[in-house]
Design an enzyme around this catalytic site. Sequence first.
Site, PDB file in Angstrom:
ATOM      1  N   LEU A 111      -5.403  34.343 -10.985  1.00  0.00           N
ATOM      2  CA  LEU A 111      -4.694  34.400  -9.888  1.00  0.00           C
ATOM      3  C   LEU A 111      -4.314  32.911  -9.126  1.00  0.00           C
ATOM      4  O   LEU A 111      -5.109  32.211  -9.168  1.00  0.00           O
ATOM      5  CB  LEU A 111      -5.383  35.299  -8.646  1.00  0.00           C
ATOM      6  CG  LEU A 111      -4.564  35.686  -7.435  1.00  0.00           C
ATOM      7  CD1 LEU A 111      -3.833  36.741  -7.760  1.00  0.00           C
ATOM      8  CD2 LEU A 111      -5.842  36.025  -6.598  1.00  0.00           C
ATOM      9  N   HIS A 112      -2.909  32.798  -9.074  1.00  0.00           N
ATOM     10  CA  HIS A 112      -2.529  31.638  -8.347  1.00  0.00           C
ATOM     11  C   HIS A 112      -1.520  31.970  -7.297  1.00  0.00           C
ATOM     12  O   HIS A 112      -0.358  32.554  -7.711  1.00  0.00           O
ATOM     13  CB  HIS A 112      -2.306  30.460  -9.120  1.00  0.00           C
ATOM     14  CG  HIS A 112      -1.498  30.891 -10.215  1.00  0.00           C
ATOM     15  ND1 HIS A 112      -1.789  31.260 -11.333  1.00  0.00           N
ATOM     16  CD2 HIS A 112      -0.224  30.483 -10.552  1.00  0.00           C
ATOM     17  CE1 HIS A 112      -0.826  31.709 -12.178  1.00  0.00           C
ATOM     18  NE2 HIS A 112       0.347  30.752 -11.627  1.00  0.00           N
ATOM     19  N   GLN A 113      -1.351  31.065  -6.436  1.00  0.00           N
ATOM     20  CA  GLN A 113      -0.180  31.156  -5.690  1.00  0.00           C
ATOM     21  C   GLN A 113       0.794  30.186  -5.661  1.00  0.00           C
ATOM     22  O   GLN A 113       0.295  28.858  -5.459  1.00  0.00           O
ATOM     23  CB  GLN A 113      -0.418  31.219  -4.187  1.00  0.00           C
ATOM     24  CG  GLN A 113       0.519  31.464  -3.154  1.00  0.00           C
ATOM     25  CD  GLN A 113       0.245  31.971  -1.698  1.00  0.00           C
ATOM     26  OE1 GLN A 113       0.366  33.217  -1.571  1.00  0.00           O
ATOM     27  NE2 GLN A 113      -0.376  31.374  -0.701  1.00  0.00           N
TER      28      GLN A 113
END
Length: 154
Positions: A111-113
């Site tokens: 997960l990454h933003q």
Amino acid sequence: MEFIEGPRPSACFFCEAAALPQGQEAERLVLARSPRALVLMNLYPYSNGHLLVAPTAHVADLEELDLEAAGELTALTRRSLRALRMALSPDGFNLGMNLGQVAGAGVADHLHQHLVPRWSGDTNFMPVLGDVKVMSEHIRVTYDKLRAAFDALS
Ligand SMILES: [Zn+2]
């Protein structure tokens, strides 16, 4: 918890960046870290100052992330916004997560933003998280500017 604390896949870009020894952050363009999250520059930026904020835990989906890590992700996102304002004076930002390969995630299992600074008059209609890459400043120069801003904020 076993999943989070278990051995990390060595080929994961974010896990490798999270595991860097103190003092070697610049090698992977890591700007700041907290116990459960980190922020680094995207090597393939959509705009100058395109940052990625990720949990240190190797999880693919937001629902899998514990709330403490989610809180640190938000805290680092807020610090990133402040650092980008200090260093690059953008007029706005696009924030977003691509969950799953079909949604465009380059690294789908961690997960990454995305945090993409925008300027009035920058490439109009540029797909926010699409393929257009605009680099107006060498990434290392931007890194040094942003690192100074992050250090001033910490
Ligand atoms: Zn990972």
